[in-house]
Design an enzyme around this catalytic site. Sequence first.
Site, PDB file in Angstrom:
ATOM      1  N   ILE A  91       0.838  -1.208   0.000  1.00 41.38           N
ATOM      2  CA  ILE A  91       0.000   0.000   0.000  1.00 41.38           C
ATOM      3  C   ILE A  91       0.870   1.253   0.000  1.00 41.38           C
ATOM      4  CG2 ILE A  91      -1.815   1.267   1.209  1.00 41.38           C
ATOM      5  CD1 ILE A  91      -2.677  -1.410   2.460  1.00 41.38           C
TER       6      ILE A  91
ATOM      7  N   TYR B 208      -2.944  -8.237  16.938  1.00 38.29           N
ATOM      8  CA  TYR B 208      -2.831  -7.275  15.838  1.00 38.29           C
ATOM      9  C   TYR B 208      -3.895  -6.193  15.946  1.00 38.29           C
ATOM     10  CZ  TYR B 208      -3.174  -5.502  11.042  1.00 38.29           C
ATOM     11  OH  TYR B 208      -3.246  -4.684   9.933  1.00 38.29           O
TER      12      TYR B 208
ATOM     13  N   ILE C 192      11.516   0.749  12.067  1.00 36.29           N
ATOM     14  CA  ILE C 192      10.843   1.813  12.833  1.00 36.29           C
ATOM     15  C   ILE C 192      11.093   1.696  14.333  1.00 36.29           C
ATOM     16  CG2 ILE C 192       9.045   2.294  11.135  1.00 36.29           C
ATOM     17  CD1 ILE C 192       7.131   0.585  12.909  1.00 36.29           C
TER      18      ILE C 192
ATOM     19  N   ARG D 286     -15.671 -10.957   3.120  1.00 31.92           N
ATOM     20  CA  ARG D 286     -14.786  -9.827   3.363  1.00 31.92           C
ATOM     21  C   ARG D 286     -15.156  -8.692   2.406  1.00 31.92           C
ATOM     22  NH1 ARG D 286     -14.300 -12.524   7.109  1.00 31.92           N
ATOM     23  NH2 ARG D 286     -12.420 -13.383   8.088  1.00 31.92           N
TER      24      ARG D 286
ATOM     25  N   ALA E 280       4.289   1.216   8.103  1.00 35.72           N
ATOM     26  CA  ALA E 280       5.191   0.131   8.489  1.00 35.72           C
ATOM     27  C   ALA E 280       4.590  -0.646   9.652  1.00 35.72           C
ATOM     28  CB  ALA E 280       6.551   0.697   8.874  1.00 35.72           C
TER      29      ALA E 280
END
Length: 300
Positions: free
Chosen positions: A12, A140, A52, A207, A72
Site C-alpha cells: 500500500i 494485531y 521503525i 470480506r 510500516a
Amino acid sequence: MKALVTGGAGFIGSWIVDDLIEQGHEVAIIDNLSSGSERNLNNRAIFYERDIRSDLSDIFEKEEPKNVFHLAAQVNLRESLKNPINDAGINILGSLNVINECINIGVNKIIFSSSGGAIYGRNGRLPLKEGEAEIPESPYGIAKLSIEHYLRVAKNVSGLDYVALRYANVYGPRQNHVGEAGVIALFLNRILNDKVCTIFGSGEQTRDYVYVKDVAKANTLALDLSGTYNVGTGIEISVNEMFDELFKRLGKGISMRVEKIPGELMRNSLDNSKLRSEGWEPEYSFEKGLDETIESFKKL
C-alpha cells in the site's frame, strides 16, 4: 509539501508514494524491506532502509516532513496470535517511536493505516460504521486500536493532528503473496503456479475487498481531514465467490477445504459514508480491480 512514508516500499505504501509524487510533493521513505521490495520504490523518492523500532531522529531532523504516513507494521493477524510480543514490539513500540519523532520536530499531521476488520471484531451490524463497538480479538487488532488511542492523546497533549484510516481487505498489484493478509495475492500466486488453494471452513465467510489505488487516494485525501474513517466498499464477497472469479478469469484453479480457523470472523464489511461525504469513493469495482491485479501477477 514534504512527506515521509513509513513502509513506503510495501504494497500500500508504495502506491501512496506514487500518488504523492504525481501530485508534486517531495517524499522520503523509511522501510526495513522485511515485507516490502526495492522494486516498489519510486526513484524520485529518498529511501532510508531502517526499522521503525530503531533511532529515527536523524532522518526526521534531516527531512523535516510536514506530514507522515505511517504504514510500516507487522501485518499478519495469525502471526500476531503466535507471537504477540513481536507484534507489539513492531506495531505498538515501533509506532510510538514514529509518533514521538513527529512530536519532536513538529509534524503537522500523521496519517495512520489502521484496520477495519481486526478492530471491530465480531460485530453483526454490517456494514460497520466508525461508531460501532471496538472489540479486537487478536493482538494485531489490539495494537492497531491502541495506536489510535495514543494518537488521540498525542493530539490533546502535543497538538499533533492525525487521521486513522481503517482499511477493509486491500488487494491489488504489488501485494505480497506470503501471509494471510493478502488472500487474493496468495490464491493468484498458487493458481498461476498450478498449486492448490486452501479454503478454511465452508468458504462462506465474507470480506470487503477494496482496491489499493482507491486506498492510496483515501490517504492523499486525508491530508485535508482529521479523525477516524473507514476505507472500504461496503460490499461483502465470500471466499468462494472470490475463488470463482479467479477461476473464471484464469481458466484453472484447484481448491481444498480444511477445518475452519478458530476465532476467524465470518462476515465483514465497512460503511464508507463518512469518507464519501469528504469526496472519496471507490473508483474500482471488484471485477475491474481483479482484472488489473491478475495482469500484474502474470507479468511477474
